[in-house]
Design an enzyme around this catalytic site. Structure first.
Site, PDB file in Angstrom:
ATOM      1  N   ALA A   1       7.255  -2.630 -16.792  1.00  0.00           N
ATOM      2  CA  ALA A   1       5.805  -3.540 -16.263  1.00  0.00           C
ATOM      3  C   ALA A   1       5.624  -3.529 -14.806  1.00  0.00           C
ATOM      4  O   ALA A   1       5.527  -4.553 -14.429  1.00  0.00           O
ATOM      5  CB  ALA A   1       6.024  -5.061 -16.898  1.00  0.00           C
TER       6      ALA A   1
ATOM      7  N   GLU B   1      -0.337   9.394 -14.485  1.00  0.00           N
ATOM      8  CA  GLU B   1      -1.234   8.602 -14.185  1.00  0.00           C
ATOM      9  C   GLU B   1      -1.735   8.845 -12.604  1.00  0.00           C
ATOM     10  O   GLU B   1      -0.703   9.321 -11.835  1.00  0.00           O
ATOM     11  CB  GLU B   1      -0.483   7.071 -14.207  1.00  0.00           C
TER      12      GLU B   1
ATOM     13  N   LYS C   1       0.778  16.802 -12.026  1.00  0.00           N
ATOM     14  CA  LYS C   1       0.828  15.406 -11.432  1.00  0.00           C
ATOM     15  C   LYS C   1       1.553  15.826  -9.993  1.00  0.00           C
ATOM     16  O   LYS C   1       1.011  15.265  -9.097  1.00  0.00           O
ATOM     17  CB  LYS C   1       1.698  14.723 -12.178  1.00  0.00           C
TER      18      LYS C   1
ATOM     19  N   LYS D   1      -7.796  11.090   6.773  1.00  0.00           N
ATOM     20  CA  LYS D   1      -7.621  10.024   7.876  1.00  0.00           C
ATOM     21  C   LYS D   1      -6.317  10.108   8.725  1.00  0.00           C
ATOM     22  O   LYS D   1      -4.941   9.857   7.964  1.00  0.00           O
ATOM     23  CB  LYS D   1      -7.858   8.519   6.865  1.00  0.00           C
TER      24      LYS D   1
ATOM     25  N   CYS E   1       5.282   7.511  -4.044  1.00  0.00           N
ATOM     26  CA  CYS E   1       4.831   8.460  -4.797  1.00  0.00           C
ATOM     27  C   CYS E   1       5.273   9.885  -4.070  1.00  0.00           C
ATOM     28  O   CYS E   1       5.805  10.683  -4.333  1.00  0.00           O
ATOM     29  CB  CYS E   1       3.621   8.489  -5.387  1.00  0.00           C
TER      30      CYS E   1
HETATM   31  P1  NAD Z   1       7.945   0.105 -10.663  1.00  0.00           P
HETATM   32  O1  NAD Z   1       9.423   0.244 -10.269  1.00  0.00           O
HETATM   33  O2  NAD Z   1       6.932  -0.711 -10.035  1.00  0.00           O
HETATM   34  O3  NAD Z   1       8.116  -0.394 -12.313  1.00  0.00           O
HETATM   35  C1  NAD Z   1       8.810   0.163 -13.226  1.00  0.00           C
HETATM   36  C2  NAD Z   1       9.520  -0.897 -14.180  1.00  0.00           C
HETATM   37  O4  NAD Z   1      10.237  -0.381 -15.144  1.00  0.00           O
HETATM   38  C3  NAD Z   1      10.304  -1.955 -13.540  1.00  0.00           C
HETATM   39  O5  NAD Z   1       9.938  -3.245 -13.737  1.00  0.00           O
HETATM   40  C4  NAD Z   1      11.809  -1.735 -14.193  1.00  0.00           C
HETATM   41  O6  NAD Z   1      12.519  -2.927 -14.284  1.00  0.00           O
HETATM   42  C5  NAD Z   1      11.165  -1.174 -15.574  1.00  0.00           C
HETATM   43  N1  NAD Z   1      12.507  -0.628 -16.126  1.00  0.00           N
HETATM   44  C6  NAD Z   1      13.167   0.422 -15.751  1.00  0.00           C
HETATM   45  N2  NAD Z   1      14.181   1.009 -16.869  1.00  0.00           N
HETATM   46  C7  NAD Z   1      13.623   0.179 -17.948  1.00  0.00           C
HETATM   47  C8  NAD Z   1      14.168   0.049 -19.253  1.00  0.00           C
HETATM   48  N3  NAD Z   1      15.148   0.908 -19.755  1.00  0.00           N
HETATM   49  N4  NAD Z   1      13.599  -0.800 -20.161  1.00  0.00           N
HETATM   50  C9  NAD Z   1      12.721  -1.431 -19.885  1.00  0.00           C
HETATM   51  N5  NAD Z   1      12.308  -1.549 -18.559  1.00  0.00           N
HETATM   52  C10 NAD Z   1      12.848  -0.716 -17.653  1.00  0.00           C
HETATM   53  O7  NAD Z   1       7.650   1.711 -10.945  1.00  0.00           O
HETATM   54  P2  NAD Z   1       5.913   2.258 -10.816  1.00  0.00           P
HETATM   55  O8  NAD Z   1       5.452   2.228  -9.228  1.00  0.00           O
HETATM   56  O9  NAD Z   1       5.366   1.345 -11.799  1.00  0.00           O
HETATM   57  O10 NAD Z   1       6.076   3.748 -11.484  1.00  0.00           O
HETATM   58  C11 NAD Z   1       6.324   3.968 -12.519  1.00  0.00           C
HETATM   59  C12 NAD Z   1       6.250   5.508 -12.704  1.00  0.00           C
HETATM   60  O11 NAD Z   1       4.945   5.851 -12.672  1.00  0.00           O
HETATM   61  C13 NAD Z   1       6.897   6.512 -11.714  1.00  0.00           C
HETATM   62  O12 NAD Z   1       7.465   7.531 -12.271  1.00  0.00           O
HETATM   63  C14 NAD Z   1       5.954   6.942 -10.787  1.00  0.00           C
HETATM   64  O13 NAD Z   1       6.266   7.957  -9.913  1.00  0.00           O
HETATM   65  C15 NAD Z   1       4.893   6.999 -11.588  1.00  0.00           C
HETATM   66  N6  NAD Z   1       3.517   6.550 -10.802  1.00  0.00           N
HETATM   67  C16 NAD Z   1       3.559   5.578  -9.703  1.00  0.00           C
HETATM   68  C17 NAD Z   1       2.236   5.454  -9.325  1.00  0.00           C
HETATM   69  C18 NAD Z   1       2.120   4.300  -8.321  1.00  0.00           C
HETATM   70  O14 NAD Z   1       1.191   4.332  -7.432  1.00  0.00           O
HETATM   71  N7  NAD Z   1       3.041   3.310  -8.110  1.00  0.00           N
HETATM   72  C19 NAD Z   1       1.093   6.214  -9.403  1.00  0.00           C
HETATM   73  C20 NAD Z   1       1.351   7.117 -10.384  1.00  0.00           C
HETATM   74  C21 NAD Z   1       2.416   7.354 -11.048  1.00  0.00           C
HETATM   75  C1  UDX Z   2      -0.864   8.226  -4.602  1.00  0.00           C
HETATM   76  C2  UDX Z   2      -2.159   9.194  -4.910  1.00  0.00           C
HETATM   77  O1  UDX Z   2      -3.193   8.914  -4.325  1.00  0.00           O
HETATM   78  C3  UDX Z   2      -2.185   8.719  -6.606  1.00  0.00           C
HETATM   79  O2  UDX Z   2      -3.230   9.752  -7.023  1.00  0.00           O
HETATM   80  C4  UDX Z   2      -1.222   8.952  -7.065  1.00  0.00           C
HETATM   81  O3  UDX Z   2      -1.360   8.371  -8.620  1.00  0.00           O
HETATM   82  C5  UDX Z   2      -0.071   8.117  -6.727  1.00  0.00           C
HETATM   83  O4  UDX Z   2       0.403   8.401  -5.447  1.00  0.00           O
HETATM   84  P1  UDX Z   2      -0.860   5.693  -3.552  1.00  0.00           P
HETATM   85  O5  UDX Z   2       0.323   6.102  -2.910  1.00  0.00           O
HETATM   86  O6  UDX Z   2      -1.051   4.410  -4.252  1.00  0.00           O
HETATM   87  O7  UDX Z   2      -1.559   6.972  -4.448  1.00  0.00           O
HETATM   88  O8  UDX Z   2      -2.038   5.544  -2.209  1.00  0.00           O
HETATM   89  P2  UDX Z   2      -2.910   6.791  -1.398  1.00  0.00           P
HETATM   90  O9  UDX Z   2      -4.152   6.218  -1.270  1.00  0.00           O
HETATM   91  O10 UDX Z   2      -2.724   8.041  -2.172  1.00  0.00           O
HETATM   92  O11 UDX Z   2      -2.233   6.546  -0.112  1.00  0.00           O
HETATM   93  C6  UDX Z   2      -0.754   7.178   0.399  1.00  0.00           C
HETATM   94  C7  UDX Z   2      -0.520   6.884   1.515  1.00  0.00           C
HETATM   95  O12 UDX Z   2      -1.133   8.053   2.405  1.00  0.00           O
HETATM   96  C8  UDX Z   2      -0.726   5.616   2.376  1.00  0.00           C
HETATM   97  O13 UDX Z   2       0.393   5.053   3.142  1.00  0.00           O
HETATM   98  C9  UDX Z   2      -1.709   5.867   2.860  1.00  0.00           C
HETATM   99  O14 UDX Z   2      -2.317   4.899   3.967  1.00  0.00           O
HETATM  100  C10 UDX Z   2      -1.906   7.255   3.473  1.00  0.00           C
HETATM  101  N1  UDX Z   2      -3.256   8.108   3.785  1.00  0.00           N
HETATM  102  C11 UDX Z   2      -4.017   8.240   2.737  1.00  0.00           C
HETATM  103  C12 UDX Z   2      -3.375   8.458   4.950  1.00  0.00           C
HETATM  104  O15 UDX Z   2      -2.782   8.351   5.899  1.00  0.00           O
HETATM  105  N2  UDX Z   2      -4.610   9.199   5.144  1.00  0.00           N
HETATM  106  C13 UDX Z   2      -5.434   9.394   4.154  1.00  0.00           C
HETATM  107  O16 UDX Z   2      -6.530  10.240   4.769  1.00  0.00           O
HETATM  108  C14 UDX Z   2      -5.081   8.863   2.906  1.00  0.00           C
END
Ligand code: NAD
Ligand code: UDX
Length: 479
Positions: free
Chosen positions: A12, A163, A222, A269, A278
C-alpha cells in the site's frame, strides 16, 4: 475467470495506493482490497481525515473518498485478501540491495519472493498474479517457479504490468496514461489472463492505448523507459556544466533543441540532479543485469547516467562552498525544499540529502523548510545515508560518516520558510515547489547576512528580480 470481480494488491505504498484507488473508482463492479504488513500505513489509509493519507498526491483524497468503503478497502489481512481475489497485484518495494551479492546495484527481490510464497501457501483456487513492482527481466520465471513448487497443484498465470506513473502527478497519469503495458505468456491460457487484465483497464483507458507483449519485453520496457528518461536529464545536466563555463544558458539551449520534434521538449529541465525511488535504482539494476549477461560496454554506458547525476549534485554543493569563501563551517544555510520533486512528500534519493551531507561534512548549519516533509523524515534520510553510501559515488565516501548527534545538532527543521531564511548566509533551493516563486524576496533579502547568496537548484526564481534586489544569485547552467 475472465471476468474479474475481486482484486487484491499487496503493498500500500506510492504505487499500490494510488493505482488501486483509481481502479476502484473507475470500476465500481470490482472489489479492490489493498493490503500491507505495515499497520501504521494501513491505519493512515483508513483515516477519516483525508489530509493524513500516507501518500501526498494532488487529487488522491478525492479518489479515495469516492471509493473507500464502497469497493476499495485497506487492510492488514494479507492472507484473507489473497484467498478471496481472482487477480493479485504485487506492488511491494524492490530497493537496491545494501549487502551481499549485487550490493549497491541489484534489486532486492526478497519482498517479491515472500509475496509469491504467501500466495502459493494460502491460495485454494487458480489465480492471476500481476507484477506491478519494477523487476529485473525474467523475474516472472522465478515467481512462476515458486508458485508452482509451493502451490498445491493450482494454476498460476503471471503477468507483467509495469507502472509508469510519476509522483506528484500520479492521479492525472493514471487517468490518462500514455499507454498501459501488459506482458504475458503466448499460449492460450496466457492470452486469457492478459485479456482479463485488459478488460479491467478498458473501463477507462482507450483500447488502442493498452498494449500487450511477451513477458520479457514488458519487464525490460520498464527499466528501459526509466533509463531513457533519466538519461535525458543527465544529458542536459552535462551540458549545464559546459554552459556555466562558456556563458551559454542551459534553459535557452534546452528550448532550442526541444523544438526539434525528433528530440522533444519534455524532460530537458536542468536541475541539481534527479532523485526519487526509481531512476537510480532501476538504472543500477539494468547495469547489474548487463554485467550478468556479460555485456560490460552496455553496462558502462548506462552507469554513466548515474555517475553524471552524482557529479551534478556534488557540483552544486561544491559551488556553494566555493562561493562562500571556501568554507560553510558555522554558517547558516537555508534549504528550500527537501522532497525529490514538487507535489510529493517522498524524499527517497532526493538531491537535497546529498547536498546537505556534503555541507555537513564542512560543518554547515542547515535550516530546512519543506511544505510536506516531516522533520523526522529529514533526520532519518541523513542517518540512512551515513550507513548506506554507494562506494562508487562522487559524494563524501572517503570521509568519516557524520554521527547521529552531529546531524541532530547541525540540522534544524522549520515549519515556516521565513524563519529558516532569517539571518542566513545563503539559501539553497532544492525542490521546485510553486510557493517559493511567490515569496517576499525583498523582505528575505533584508533579513539575510550580506552578501546574500541564493543557489537556485531548479532555475525557478526570477533572476532579474532577485539580482536587482541585490542577491548574489547562482543558477544551474547559466554562465
Ligand atoms: P513503497 O515502499 O512506497 O511501498 C511498498 C509497500 O509494500 C510498503 O508499504 C511495504 O510495507 C509493503 N510490503 C513489502 N513487503 C510486503 C509483504 N510481504 N506483504 C505486504 N506488504 C508488503 O514502494 P513504491 O514506491 O510503491 O514502489 C513499489 C514498486 O513499484 C517498486 O518496485 C517500484 O520500483 C515500482 N514503481 C514505483 C514508482 C514510484 O513512483 N514510486 C513508479 C513506478 C514503479
Ligand atoms: C519516474 C518516471 O517518470 C515514471 O514514469 C516512473 O513510473 C517512476 O519514475 P518519478 O521519479 O516519480 O517518476 O518522477 P519524475 O517526474 O520522473 O522525476 C524524477 C526526478 O527527475 C525528480 O527529481 C525530478 O525533479 C527530476 N527531473 C525531471 C529533472 O531534474 N528534470 C526534468 O526535466 C525532469
Amino acid at each position: 475467470p475472465s471476468k474479474i470481480t475481486k482484486i487484491a494488491c499487496i503493498g500500500a505504498g506510492y504505487v499500490g495506493g494510488p493505482t488501486m484507488a483509481v481502479i476502484a473508482q473507475q470500476c465500481p463492479h470490482i472489489q479492490v482490497t489493498v493490503v500491507d504488513i505495515n499497520e501504521k500505513r494501513i491505519a493512515d489509509w483508513n483515516a477519516d481525515d483525508l489530509s493524513q493519507l500516507p501518500v501526498y498526491e494532488p487529487g488522491l483524497p478525492e479518489v479515495v473518498a469516492a471509493a473507500r468503503g464502497r469497493n476499495l478497502f485497506f487492510s492488514t489481512d494479507v492472507e484473507g485478501a489473497i484467498r478471496d481475489a481472482q487477480m493479485i497485484f504485487m506492488a511491494v518495494n524492490t530497493p537496491t540491495k545494501t549487502f551481499g551479492v549485487g550490493k549497491g546495484m541489484a534489486a532486492d527481490l526478497k519482498f517479491v519472493e515472500l509475496c509469491a510464497r504467501q500466495i502459493a501457501k494460502v491460495a485454494t483456487e487458480d489465480k492471476i498474479v500481476v507484477e506491478k513492482s519494477t523487476l529485473p527481466v525474467r523475474t516472472a520465471e522465478s515467481i512462476k517457479t515458486i508458485l508452482e513448487s509451493e502451490g498445491n497443484g493450482l494454476t498460476f498465470r503471471v503477468l507483467s504490468n509495469p507502472e509508469f506513473l510519476a509522483e506528484g502527478t500520479a492521479i492525472e497519469d493514471l487517468y490518462k496514461s500514455d499507454r498501459v503495458l501488459i506482458g504475458g505468456d503466448e499460449d492460450a491460457d496466457g492470452q486469457t489472463a492478459i485479456q482479463a487484465l485488459v478488460d479491467v483497464y478498458a473501463n477507462w483507458i482507450p483500447r488502442e492505448k493498452i498494449i500487450t507483449t511477451r513477458l520479457w519485453s514488458s519487464e525490460l520496457s520498464k527499466l528501459t523507459a526509466n533509463a531513457f528518461l533519466a538519461q535525458r536529464i543527465s544529458s542536459i545536466n552535462a551540458i549545464s556544466a559546459l554552459c556555466e563555463q562558456t556563458g551559454a544558458d542551459v534553459d535557452e539551449v534546452a528550448r532550442a533543441i526541444g523544438m526539434d520534434s525528433r528530440i522533444g521538449a519534455k524532460f530537458l529541465k536542468s536541475s541539481v540532479g534527479f532523485g526519487g525511488s526509481c531512476f537510480q535504482k532501476d538504472i543500477l539494476n539494468l547495469v547489474y543485469l548487463c554485467h550478468h549477461f556479460n555485456l560490460p560496454q552496455v553496462a558502462d554506458y548506462w552507469e554513466q547516467v548515474v555517475m553524471l547525476n552524482d557529479y551534478q549534485k556534488h557540483r552544486f554543493a561544491k559551488r556553494i562552498i566555493d562561493s562562500l569563501f571556501n568554507t560553510v563551517s558555522g554558517k547558516k544555510i537555508a534549504f528550500l525544499g527537501w522532497a525529490f520533486k514538487k507535489d510529493t512528500n517522498d524524499t527517497r534519493e532526493s538531491a537535497a540529502i546529498y547536498v546537505a551531507d556534503e555541507l555537513l561534512h564542512d560543518r554547515a548549519e542547515i535550516h530546512v523548510y519543506d511544505p510536506q516533509v516531516k522533520a523526522e523524515q529529514i533526520y532519518a534520510d541523513l542517518e540512512y545515508l551515513q550507513k548506506h553510501r554507494r562506494t562508487n559515488s562522487h559524494s563524501c565516501s572517503e570521509q568519516e560518516p557524520i554521527t547521529v548527534d552531529e546531524i541532530r545538532s547541525l540540522v534544524h527543521v522549520h515549519n515556516d520558510a521565513y524563519t529558516a531564511m532569517d539571518n542566513a548566509h545563503a539559501i539553497a533551493l532544492l525542490t521546485e515547489w510553486d510557493e517559493f516563486k511567490h515569496y517576499d524576496w525583498a523582505a528575505v533579502y533584508q533579513a539575510m547576512k550580506k552578501p546574500a547568496f541564493v543557489f537556485d537548484g531548479r532555475n525557478i526564481l526570477d533572476r532579474k528580480q532577485l539580482t536587482e534586489l541585490g542577491f548574489n544569485l547562482h543558477s544551474i547552467g547559466k554562465g
